[in-house]
Write an enzyme that holds these catalytic residues in place. Structure first.
Site, PDB file in Angstrom:
ATOM      1  N   GLY A  47       0.812  -1.196   0.000  1.00 10.01           N
ATOM      2  CA  GLY A  47       0.000   0.000   0.000  1.00 10.01           C
ATOM      3  C   GLY A  47       0.853   1.256   0.000  1.00 10.01           C
ATOM      4  O   GLY A  47       2.071   1.208  -0.186  1.00 10.01           O
ATOM      5  N   CYS A  48       0.210   2.374   0.232  1.00  7.21           N
ATOM      6  CA  CYS A  48       0.911   3.664   0.219  1.00  7.21           C
ATOM      7  C   CYS A  48       2.060   3.680   1.209  1.00  7.21           C
ATOM      8  O   CYS A  48       1.902   3.319   2.378  1.00  7.21           O
ATOM      9  CB  CYS A  48      -0.089   4.773   0.558  1.00  7.21           C
ATOM     10  SG  CYS A  48       0.646   6.413   0.622  1.00  7.21           S
ATOM     11  N   PHE A  49       3.223   4.110   0.739  1.00  8.41           N
ATOM     12  CA  PHE A  49       4.399   4.073   1.618  1.00  8.41           C
ATOM     13  C   PHE A  49       4.329   5.057   2.772  1.00  8.41           C
ATOM     14  O   PHE A  49       5.067   4.931   3.747  1.00  8.41           O
ATOM     15  CB  PHE A  49       5.711   4.240   0.841  1.00  8.41           C
ATOM     16  CG  PHE A  49       5.735   5.281  -0.243  1.00  8.41           C
ATOM     17  CD1 PHE A  49       5.003   6.448  -0.180  1.00  8.41           C
ATOM     18  CD2 PHE A  49       6.532   5.069  -1.367  1.00  8.41           C
ATOM     19  CE1 PHE A  49       5.050   7.403  -1.190  1.00  8.41           C
ATOM     20  CE2 PHE A  49       6.594   6.020  -2.391  1.00  8.41           C
ATOM     21  CZ  PHE A  49       5.845   7.184  -2.299  1.00  8.41           C
TER      22      PHE A  49
END
Length: 214
Positions: A47-49
């Protein structure tokens, strides 16, 4: 996070699906890396870092976390290219840690318990696309052994209602642009952070109180 138009489309899709982001506290790994001298590196995608970085930088024993891209080439390792979903990269974090304070297996336990739903293929709510896939990038054979054993263990445990699709991958890591680094720390009131990442940090504190550092 996607550019705004793609983010809106992804959010509409996510609201309809509304899957759970994690199974809560999963069992500790039965196979783990042995304590070793010196610092080591782990690379995880899921997912989004922004959220991955925010969680792991608050884990005791972690020395540094860098947001970036893994699994593709250096030439395409920039946000506008990765967001096209054609480069093979995954948004990932590079975690520098002291294995005498926190083991590789414990990092994976946090990863599965807090940051990632490993049953979602090529997406992590609310972000959609292969750059948001759940993937582990072992940095040595021992890490690969631990990761494979742990995925198999969790599959047998019944912690998840759906099959685990987290992949074991190889490939270099490239740091992301400066504005992505320490994003939650620098943008604590950003709507995406408040909605999706603040709860993950709270989950780390609740599920791993001895490892949490504010």
């Amino acid at each position: 996070m996607k550019p705004i138009a793609k983010f809106i489309a992804a959010a509409v899709f996510a609201i309809a699906a509304m899957p759970a982001q994690s199974a809560g506290l999963v069992p500790a790994p039965q196979v783990d890396a042995a304590p070793a001298q010196g610092e080591q590196i782990a690379v995880l995608a899921g997912g989004c870092f922004w959220g991955l970085e925010a969680v792991f930088e608050r884990a005791r024993g972690v020395k540094d976390v860098v947001s970036g891209y893994a699994g593709g080439s250096r030439a395409d390792a920039r946000y506008d290219r990765v967001s096209s979903e054609t480069t093979g990269h995954a948004e990932a974090v590079r975690i520098r840690f002291d294995p005498r304070q926190i083991s590789y297996g414990t990092l994976l336990r946090i990863y599965f318990s807090v940051t990632t739903d490993p049953t979602q293929l090529n997406r992590q709510y609310p972000d959609v696309g292969p750059s948001y896939r759940s993937a582990i990038f072992p940095q040595n054979p021992e890490q690969a052994k631990v990761a494979r054993a742990y995925i198999a263990q969790l599959g047998r445990s019944g912690a998840y209602k759906q099959p685990i699709v987290t992949r074991i991958e190889s490939g270099p890591f490239f740091p992301a642009e400066a504005y992505h680094q320490d994003f939650m720390r620098n943008n604590p009131s950003h709507p995406y952070i408040v909605r999706h990442d603040v709860p993950k940090v709270a989950a780390l504190k609740r599920l791993f109180p001895k490892l949490y550092r504010g």
